[in-house]
Design a protein around this motif. Structure first.
Motif, short mmCIF file in Angstrom:
data_model
loop_
_atom_site.label_atom_id
_atom_site.label_comp_id
_atom_site.label_asym_id
_atom_site.label_seq_id
_atom_site.Cartn_x
_atom_site.Cartn_y
_atom_site.Cartn_z
N GLU A 49 2.27 5.20 -2.86
CA GLU A 49 0.46 4.54 -2.93
C GLU A 49 0.40 3.89 -1.64
N THR A 50 1.19 3.14 -0.65
CA THR A 50 1.23 2.41 0.06
C THR A 50 1.16 2.55 1.51
N ASP A 75 -2.07 6.69 0.10
CA ASP A 75 -2.46 5.24 0.72
C ASP A 75 -3.80 4.66 -0.53
N ASN A 76 -3.32 3.83 -1.74
CA ASN A 76 -4.04 4.06 -2.18
C ASN A 76 -4.05 2.11 -2.42
N GLY A 77 -3.17 2.37 -1.38
CA GLY A 77 -3.53 0.13 -1.30
C GLY A 77 -2.80 0.04 -2.46
N LYS A 78 -1.81 -0.27 -3.01
CA LYS A 78 -1.26 -0.39 -4.28
C LYS A 78 0.97 -0.47 -3.84
N ALA A 80 3.09 1.37 -4.93
CA ALA A 80 3.65 2.14 -6.44
C ALA A 80 4.15 2.96 -6.16
N ARG A 93 7.73 6.65 -12.47
CA ARG A 93 6.49 5.08 -11.68
C ARG A 93 6.98 4.25 -11.44
N THR A 95 6.06 0.35 -9.99
CA THR A 95 5.37 -0.32 -9.36
C THR A 95 5.96 -1.59 -10.08
N PRO A 98 2.84 -7.15 -11.24
CA PRO A 98 1.51 -8.44 -10.93
C PRO A 98 1.84 -9.90 -10.94
#
Length: 231
Positions: A49-50, A75-78, A80, A93, A95, A98
């Motif tokens: 996702e990046t 590409d979700n900008g995560k 992950a 999954r 990630t 944070p």
């Protein structure tokens, strides 16, 4: 666990050392420890996702790459990644956590903007480089639960993309995979020509508008058997 050898391999491919590729290394190791490395006797499919640094490390170490069609880039900008072992459907999954070293803090972002914008002093550039190097070391040394979140997934593994023949686009005439040719009012168009045919903005109902499926036969019929090409 020492990651020096693997990180050397990652850096050789990625081109430089950075915290993002170090995070990708840690993500790759989690995937490998749970599902094994992708290979002929252990098919693994991944969704990234990046489009950032982490994906290079994941590709190099897990064997799931965009080129072998076992890394699907969304590409979700995560930071992950989701991985599945095809043989039994096991998946997880992973990630970046944070607030962890996987992400820059405000002070480091301020320095980064100066460095990337060309306004940083020599002292600020040195401070940024040192801070990044220290982050890499902390990322590689940290317990996994301090920098990553890991959860099982119940979703079915996406199918790895298959190679398809190529046929000329009716717009630009360039050979295009029949998997992505769009049937637009009887003309088979590549994605850029299809977008241009809609004036640069696809309508909300364009999904399913002759996309993806059936193009192999349709393109073969329209352009003629002799024009289909494989690679």
């Amino acid at each position: 666990m020492s990651y020096i050898e693997d990180y050397t391999q990652v850096t050789g491919f990625h081109g430089h050392k950075c915290p993002g590729s170090a995070v990708g290394l840690r993500i790759a190791h989690v995937a490998i420890s749970h599902l094994g490395r992708h290979g002929a006797d252990n098919e693994v499919v991944a969704v990234g996702e990046t489009d950032g640094c982490a994906i290079d490390a994941v590709q190099v170490l897990t064997g799931c790459t965009v080129g072998n069609r076992h890394m699907i880039l969304q590409d979700n900008g995560k930071v992950a990644f989701t991985f599945w072992r095809v043989s039994d459907g096991a998946g997880l999954r992973v990630t970046a956590k944070p607030g962890s070293e996987a992400f820059r803090g405000e002070e480091l972002w301020a320095l980064a903007h100066k460095v990337e914008g060309g306004t940083a002093t020599g002292e600020e550039r040195a401070r940024f480089s040192q801070a990044q190097a220290e982050r890499i070391q902390r990322i590689l040394a940290a317990p996994v639960d301090e920098i990553l979140l890991i959860e099982p997934v119940a979703d079915e593994a996406p199918a790895a993309k298959k190679s398809r023949p190529h046929a000329p686009c009716d717009g630009c005439e360039e050979l295009t995979s029949t998997a992505v040719l769009h049937d637009h009012r009887g003309r088979l168009l590549c994605p850029p020509c299809h977008l241009a045919a809609h004036g640069g903005v696809l309508p909300p109902d364009h999904a399913g508008h002759g996309h993806g499926h059936g193009h192999g036969h349709q393109a073969e019929h329209k352009h003629g058997h002799g024009h289909l090409q494989h690679n």
